[in-house]
Design a protein around this motif. Structure first.
Motif, PDB file in Angstrom:
ATOM      1  N   LYS A   1       0.829  -1.205   0.000  1.00 45.77           N
ATOM      2  CA  LYS A   1       0.000   0.000   0.000  1.00 45.77           C
ATOM      3  C   LYS A   1       0.865   1.258   0.000  1.00 45.77           C
ATOM      4  CE  LYS A   1      -4.280  -1.701   2.061  1.00 45.77           C
ATOM      5  NZ  LYS A   1      -5.240  -1.583   3.174  1.00 45.77           N
ATOM      6  N   TYR A   2       1.934   1.211   0.773  1.00 47.38           N
ATOM      7  CA  TYR A   2       2.850   2.356   0.808  1.00 47.38           C
ATOM      8  C   TYR A   2       3.422   2.630  -0.576  1.00 47.38           C
ATOM      9  CZ  TYR A   2       7.149   4.983   1.596  1.00 47.38           C
ATOM     10  OH  TYR A   2       8.155   5.913   1.515  1.00 47.38           O
ATOM     11  N   GLN A   3       3.875   1.577  -1.247  1.00 48.58           N
ATOM     12  CA  GLN A   3       4.469   1.763  -2.573  1.00 48.58           C
ATOM     13  C   GLN A   3       3.425   2.248  -3.581  1.00 48.58           C
ATOM     14  OE1 GLN A   3       7.548   1.885  -3.031  1.00 48.58           O
ATOM     15  NE2 GLN A   3       8.305   0.884  -1.166  1.00 48.58           N
ATOM     16  N   LEU A   4       2.202   1.755  -3.485  1.00 51.24           N
ATOM     17  CA  LEU A   4       1.133   2.254  -4.354  1.00 51.24           C
ATOM     18  C   LEU A   4       0.872   3.730  -4.082  1.00 51.24           C
ATOM     19  CD1 LEU A   4      -1.388  -0.732  -4.347  1.00 51.24           C
ATOM     20  CD2 LEU A   4      -0.224   0.216  -6.352  1.00 51.24           C
ATOM     21  N   GLY A   5       0.934   4.093  -2.801  1.00 50.57           N
ATOM     22  CA  GLY A   5       0.763   5.497  -2.454  1.00 50.57           C
ATOM     23  C   GLY A   5       1.847   6.365  -3.047  1.00 50.57           C
ATOM     24  N   MET A   6       3.080   5.901  -2.986  1.00 53.75           N
ATOM     25  CA  MET A   6       4.194   6.678  -3.539  1.00 53.75           C
ATOM     26  C   MET A   6       4.106   6.760  -5.064  1.00 53.75           C
ATOM     27  SD  MET A   6       5.422   7.697  -0.815  1.00 53.75           S
ATOM     28  CE  MET A   6       6.829   8.625  -1.423  1.00 53.75           C
ATOM     29  N   LEU A   7       3.583   5.701  -5.695  1.00 52.52           N
ATOM     30  CA  LEU A   7       3.351   5.755  -7.140  1.00 52.52           C
ATOM     31  C   LEU A   7       2.292   6.809  -7.472  1.00 52.52           C
ATOM     32  CD1 LEU A   7       3.298   2.141  -8.678  1.00 52.52           C
ATOM     33  CD2 LEU A   7       4.674   4.087  -9.418  1.00 52.52           C
ATOM     34  N   SER A   8       1.225   6.833  -6.688  1.00 51.92           N
ATOM     35  CA  SER A   8       0.174   7.829  -6.909  1.00 51.92           C
ATOM     36  C   SER A   8       0.728   9.238  -6.729  1.00 51.92           C
ATOM     37  CB  SER A   8      -0.991   7.600  -5.934  1.00 51.92           C
ATOM     38  OG  SER A   8      -1.624   6.356  -6.202  1.00 51.92           O
ATOM     39  N   LYS A   9       1.594   9.401  -5.736  1.00 52.65           N
ATOM     40  CA  LYS A   9       2.223  10.708  -5.517  1.00 52.65           C
ATOM     41  C   LYS A   9       3.062  11.101  -6.726  1.00 52.65           C
ATOM     42  CE  LYS A   9       5.775  13.003  -2.790  1.00 52.65           C
ATOM     43  NZ  LYS A   9       6.886  12.818  -1.845  1.00 52.65           N
ATOM     44  N   ALA A  10       3.859  10.167  -7.234  1.00 54.82           N
ATOM     45  CA  ALA A  10       4.726  10.459  -8.381  1.00 54.82           C
ATOM     46  C   ALA A  10       3.911  10.828  -9.619  1.00 54.82           C
ATOM     47  CB  ALA A  10       5.623   9.262  -8.669  1.00 54.82           C
ATOM     48  N   GLN A  11       2.714  10.262  -9.716  1.00 52.57           N
ATOM     49  CA  GLN A  11       1.857  10.531 -10.875  1.00 52.57           C
ATOM     50  C   GLN A  11       0.917  11.712 -10.640  1.00 52.57           C
ATOM     51  OE1 GLN A  11       0.242   6.560 -11.233  1.00 52.57           O
ATOM     52  NE2 GLN A  11       1.780   5.953 -12.752  1.00 52.57           N
ATOM     53  N   GLY A  12       1.112  12.426  -9.498  1.00 56.28           N
ATOM     54  CA  GLY A  12       0.364  13.641  -9.244  1.00 56.28           C
ATOM     55  C   GLY A  12      -1.004  13.449  -8.635  1.00 56.28           C
TER      56      GLY A  12
END
Length: 418
Positions: A315-326
């Motif tokens: 979940k953390y990594q998915l969150g960081m991916l979402s952050k990177a994609q704005g």
């Protein structure tokens, strides 16, 4: 009539092949042996051991039943234990423990093998009890002292571990396991560089030890020496190209080393071999992120959640991916779910606080970032984000304090301030 010595030699050859990682060839050798031609306890015991290596546990137990009772309750006891465990007969395995305790004085070498099985199955209390009895019965047995030290390290009983390991080193300083256990002790004490030096000494004494090479991969990664980790992992892969554990170690070390193509290959093979092991999809997902293959990475992290919906790392990594994609809203939602599962994880709190800051949610940002810095005051990135926050809310003294702390911690190369 086939010469019994020839049959015994073939069994011994099969065991050597298994030890060398040549399992398929070893199985072919075993298939050529007619068990009716085996005679004598030694040949039967070796054949049972070889069958265990081949995964033929029930057949191994059947062979052991042909042995004299004294051998069944002695030299064959560790083989019986492994077979029962692998067959899921836990009650039958546990029934062997009282018999094993009788071997402490009667057959210490076999008792030590049984202790290793206890340790590997998580029965550390019974293992420590037997090891203490063994240390009393055989005070000059360095191997017993090493195993006792290992168990004490696992229990965080560092002073006793140091004492027993010192006695083992005095008895046999050229025992590679003394040095590898010394490395484990140093790692537990927070001395990763010393641990690497001890492991290098262990590998001088036992250069082909897969256990020590595996330990070297992990220790080198923790000491931020990825090239050293990859070198050790390369040796493991060369010895057993299809071993899933070694593929994972090789992939993880290659990822840390920045060898992304190599990491991807090893981790894809690991996930194919162990599709329900979430370590693989996490590591492969991180590799794909580094390759900027975000959609493929998202699929891997999603796969981790299919395996275990409470996997907060995914979940953390998915969150960081979402952050990177704005997608700040999605990122905040995911990281809030992570903090519910892991409320005292400083890195997650830091990143959640940063997201709150980006979204203009200063009160929530302050709470998350102050909790993060309290848990880990050595993280420069958290101090940087706190400096930004305090500037935004009109607290210049605190902003200056955290900016100065950030500058102290960041080092000459600088760090990410995400």
């Amino acid at each position: 009539v086939v010469d019994p010595k020839f049959i015994a030699a073939k069994v011994g050859y099969a065991i050597v092949l298994f030890s060398a990682g040549q399992a398929e060839i070893a199985k072919q050798v075993l298939n050529e042996i007619d068990e009716r031609e085996l005679s004598g306890p030694s040949a039967l015991l070796d054949f049972a051991k070889a069958l265990t290596f081949a995964g033929e546990y029930q057949r191994s137990l059947t062979i052991i039943e042909r042995l004299p009772m004294s051998v069944q309750a002695g030299d064959a006891l560790p083989i019986r234990a492994v077979c029962h465990i692998q067959l899921g007969n836990i009650a039958a395995f546990e029934a062997l423990i009282p018999q094993a305790k009788k071997l402490v004085t009667a057959n210490p070498a076999v008792a030590v093998k049984f202790v290793e099985i206890l340790i590997n199955t998580g029965r550390r209390r019974e293992a420590v009890d037997m090891l203490r009895s063994l240390a009393t019965a055989s005070p000059k047995n360095a191997r017993v002292l090493v195993l006792l030290a290992k168990a004490e390290i696992a229990d965080n009983n560092i002073s006793q571990a140091r004492l027993h390991l010192g006695r083992a080193a005095a008895l046999d300083p050229r025992l590679a396991e003394v040095w590898s256990t010394q490395a484990a002790l140093e790692a537990a004490e927070g001395n990763p560089q010393s641990a690497l030096r001890s492991l290098n000494q262990a590998l001088i004494l036992a250069p082909d030890s897969k256990e020590i090479l595996s330990q070297m991969v992990i220790a080198a990664m923790r000491a931020n020496q990825p090239r050293m980790a990859v070198d050790a992992a390369d040796k493991l892969i060369k010895s057993e190209p299809d071993n899933a554990d070694y593929l994972y170690l090789h992939g993880a070390a290659s990822l840390q080393n920045g060898s992304l193509a190599s990491a991807k290959t090893s981790l894809e093979r690991f996930t194919a071999a162990r599709p329900n092991d979430s370590r693989g999809c996490i590591a492969l997902g991180l590799t794909l992120v580094a390759q900027k293959a975000n959609d493929a990475a998202r699929a891997q992290f999603g796969r981790c959640l299919e395996i275990d919906s409470s996997n907060f790392e995914a979940k953390y990594q998915l969150g960081m991916l979402s952050k990177a994609q704005g997608d700040t809203t999605a990122a905040i939602q995911l990281l809030e779910e992570v903090t519910t599962a892991a409320p005292n994880h400083p890195l997650v709190l830091r990143d959640l606080g940063t997201l709150y800051l980006q979204a203009g949610m200063e009160a929530k940002a302050r709470n998350a970032l102050e909790r993060s810095v309290a848990l880990d005051p050595t993280d420069a990135g958290t101090h940087f984000q706190l400096s930004r926050l305090y500037n935004m809310i009109g607290e210049p003294a605190l902003a200056r304090k955290h900016l100065e702390q950030f500058q102290k911690l960041k080092g000459p190369g600088g760090i990410s301030t995400n």
